[in-house]
Design a protein around this motif. Structure first.
Motif, short mmCIF file in Angstrom:
data_model
loop_
_atom_site.label_atom_id
_atom_site.label_comp_id
_atom_site.label_asym_id
_atom_site.label_seq_id
_atom_site.Cartn_x
_atom_site.Cartn_y
_atom_site.Cartn_z
N THR A 6 9.35 -1.48 -77.77
CA THR A 6 9.99 -2.79 -77.69
C THR A 6 9.58 -3.51 -76.42
O THR A 6 9.24 -4.71 -76.44
CB THR A 6 11.52 -2.66 -77.74
OG1 THR A 6 11.89 -2.06 -78.98
CG2 THR A 6 12.19 -4.02 -77.62
N VAL A 10 7.53 -7.04 -76.20
CA VAL A 10 8.11 -8.20 -75.51
C VAL A 10 7.18 -8.70 -74.40
O VAL A 10 6.93 -9.90 -74.26
CB VAL A 10 9.50 -7.86 -74.94
CG1 VAL A 10 9.99 -8.97 -74.01
CG2 VAL A 10 10.50 -7.66 -76.07
N ILE A 14 5.31 -12.38 -74.10
CA ILE A 14 5.45 -13.23 -72.91
C ILE A 14 4.07 -13.53 -72.32
O ILE A 14 3.77 -14.68 -71.96
CB ILE A 14 6.36 -12.55 -71.88
CG1 ILE A 14 7.80 -12.49 -72.42
CG2 ILE A 14 6.32 -13.28 -70.54
CD1 ILE A 14 8.73 -11.64 -71.59
N ILE A 121 9.77 -13.03 -81.10
CA ILE A 121 10.62 -12.45 -80.06
C ILE A 121 12.09 -12.53 -80.45
O ILE A 121 12.90 -11.67 -80.06
CB ILE A 121 10.36 -13.14 -78.69
CG1 ILE A 121 10.88 -12.24 -77.55
CG2 ILE A 121 11.01 -14.52 -78.62
CD1 ILE A 121 10.47 -12.72 -76.17
N ASN A 122 12.46 -13.53 -81.24
CA ASN A 122 13.86 -13.65 -81.68
C ASN A 122 14.23 -12.61 -82.72
O ASN A 122 15.41 -12.31 -82.92
CB ASN A 122 14.12 -15.05 -82.24
CG ASN A 122 14.53 -16.04 -81.16
OD1 ASN A 122 15.22 -15.68 -80.22
ND2 ASN A 122 14.09 -17.28 -81.29
N ILE A 124 13.16 -9.44 -82.64
CA ILE A 124 13.13 -8.09 -82.07
C ILE A 124 14.56 -7.65 -81.74
O ILE A 124 15.28 -8.33 -81.01
CB ILE A 124 12.28 -8.06 -80.78
CG1 ILE A 124 10.82 -8.39 -81.11
CG2 ILE A 124 12.36 -6.69 -80.11
CD1 ILE A 124 9.93 -8.51 -79.90
N MET A 126 17.28 -6.18 -79.77
CA MET A 126 17.49 -5.76 -78.39
C MET A 126 18.98 -5.76 -78.11
O MET A 126 19.62 -6.82 -78.13
CB MET A 126 16.77 -6.72 -77.42
CG MET A 126 15.27 -6.59 -77.40
SD MET A 126 14.49 -7.73 -76.21
CE MET A 126 14.46 -9.23 -77.19
N LYS A 130 18.55 -9.27 -73.99
CA LYS A 130 18.05 -10.30 -74.90
C LYS A 130 17.88 -11.63 -74.17
O LYS A 130 16.86 -12.31 -74.29
CB LYS A 130 19.03 -10.47 -76.07
CG LYS A 130 18.60 -11.51 -77.11
CD LYS A 130 17.59 -10.95 -78.06
CE LYS A 130 17.34 -11.89 -79.23
NZ LYS A 130 16.38 -11.36 -80.20
N ALA A 133 14.90 -11.60 -71.89
CA ALA A 133 13.64 -11.71 -72.63
C ALA A 133 13.37 -13.15 -73.05
O ALA A 133 12.25 -13.66 -72.89
CB ALA A 133 13.68 -10.80 -73.86
N PHE A 137 10.47 -15.72 -71.75
CA PHE A 137 9.61 -16.44 -72.70
C PHE A 137 9.53 -17.92 -72.32
O PHE A 137 8.44 -18.51 -72.27
CB PHE A 137 10.16 -16.29 -74.11
CG PHE A 137 9.43 -17.09 -75.16
CD1 PHE A 137 8.30 -16.59 -75.77
CD2 PHE A 137 9.88 -18.35 -75.52
CE1 PHE A 137 7.62 -17.33 -76.74
CE2 PHE A 137 9.21 -19.10 -76.48
CZ PHE A 137 8.08 -18.58 -77.09
#
Length: 380
Positions: A6, A10, A14, A121-122, A124, A126, A130, A133, A137
């Motif tokens: 993960t 991420v 990024i 990314i939304n 994933i 976590m 969150k 992250a 981004f």
């Protein structure tokens, strides 16, 4: 997917986001300077550069459908190929119409890549970090744009196709981490129908703040390099004006957004717009003292970033989960529409009023915003 996997995914997203925007920052210096070398006036330069943002406005309604049909990786790969192709075309042409078409397609596919990465990314899962992250981004967007002028300086901007080829390499390299992590990319189903009209009616002030903020956030970087050169700066020093503006958006902008959690967010936006006006008023004086100009643009970038982030928070608070996609698309749409208006008005204004035309447009936009806000105040 484990914690290590993960984290790697991420970080790759990024990094990829920063690289996508680095090419945009590269173009923010290269394209206006090269168009001016070709003999085009500020008005025509403004129209050409606005095509990049206009593409975002026109494609917003269809972008979720495109990503659902192609998949995230398919969208990233196709958009990367098109971005490389249009850079190849402009490198060997001085035709203004062709440049406009190429800039349009570059902007359209940049937006497809950014929305694809944002969607990824939304999705994933976590349980922790969150917010960190997503915040990273967002910061990568501005950091990538800020790094573009530095890359231009390293590549060189004087004549020839070399800087275009360097930017093509940046664009192509962006896809590499996603090739390596293709197995982690999720499948995205078709999204719900967008309700843009509804959210625009329900959040008029927030949406209008996005429109006004877009005038500065897109219009100012588009002409900052030329503005600096018109006031005696070298191309290298003038290009760093953009970097400081974007760095201010990353740092001070995040601070403003955090502060808005404890204050009236509409008041925070009004203060940010006012700070932007002060920066615009003093820019013609500050530009002759380079360190002062850099500091002023750093503060200005923070105010511009604060407008966007705080307005987005207002939108997030106003709408239920079912309407969040529509609200975010509408907010971005208004931001880009402001960018189209700002870039064109600044170009025309600089043709007729000289370098200070950029200041007049920013002040006019702020004045319209203040009048609109006052018209919404109820007097008992």
């Amino acid at each position: 997917m484990g914690q290590v996997s993960t984290l790697i995914v991420v970080l790759a997203i990024i990094f990829g986001t920063a690289m996508v925007q680095a090419a945009v920052g590269f173009n923010a210096v290269l394209l206006p300077v090269r168009l001016e070398e070709y003999g085009y006036g500020k008005s025509l330069i403004g129209i050409c550069l606005s095509m990049e943002v206009a593409a975002v406005v026109l494609i917003s309604k269809y972008i979720t459908r495109i990503i659902a049909r192609l998949g995230i990786f398919g969208a990233l790969a196709l958009a990367t190929g098109i971005r490389v192709g249009v850079l190849f075309l402009v490198a060997s042409s001085r035709n203004w119409v062709l440049w406009c078409v190429c800039v349009f397609f570059f902007g359209m596919n940049t937006n497809i890549m950014l929305i694809s990465l944002q969607t990824w990314i939304n999705t994933i899962p976590m349980t922790r970090f969150k917010g960190l992250a997503i915040g990273s981004f967002s910061s990568a967007l501005s950091l990538g744009t800020a790094s573009g002028p530095v890359m231009v300086h390293l590549a060189g901007i004087d004549g020839g196709a070399r800087p275009f080829h360097v930017n093509m390499a940046i664009v192509a390299f962006t896809l590499l981490p996603f090739l390596l992590l293709a197995k982690f990319i999720p499948k995205i189903p078709a999204g719900p129908k967008l309700r843009l009209g509804f959210v625009l009616r329900m959040a008029k002030i927030a949406m209008f703040s996005s429109l006004v903020g877009g005038v500065t956030f897109y219009g100012l970087p588009a002409f900052l390099t030329l503005y600096g050169m018109m006031n005696g700066l070298s191309v290298e020093r003038a290009s760093y004006l953009i970097s400081l503006f974007m760095l201010g958006s990353i740092t001070l902008g995040l601070g403003v957004c955090a502060l808005s959690d404890f204050l009236n967010r509409t008041v925070v936006i009004v203060v940010c717009v006012f700070v932007g006006v002060l920066c615009a008023v003093y820019l013609p004086l500050a530009i002759y003292t380079y360190p002062v100009a850099l500091g002023l643009l750093f503060v200005w970038g923070g105010a511009a970033g604060g407008i966007y982030g705080t307005g987005l928070a207002i939108v997030g608070d106003m709408f239920r989960k079912e309407d969040q996609v529509s609200a975010n698309v509408a907010y971005s749409l208004m931001d880009c529409l402001g960018g189209v208006i700002g870039v064109n008005l600044i170009g025309f204004s600089m043709d007729f009023e000289g370098s200070d035309g950029i200041v007049y447009v920013i002040i006019l936009a702020a004045l319209v915003y203040f009048i609109y806000c006052l018209s919404k105040v109820r007097v008992d």
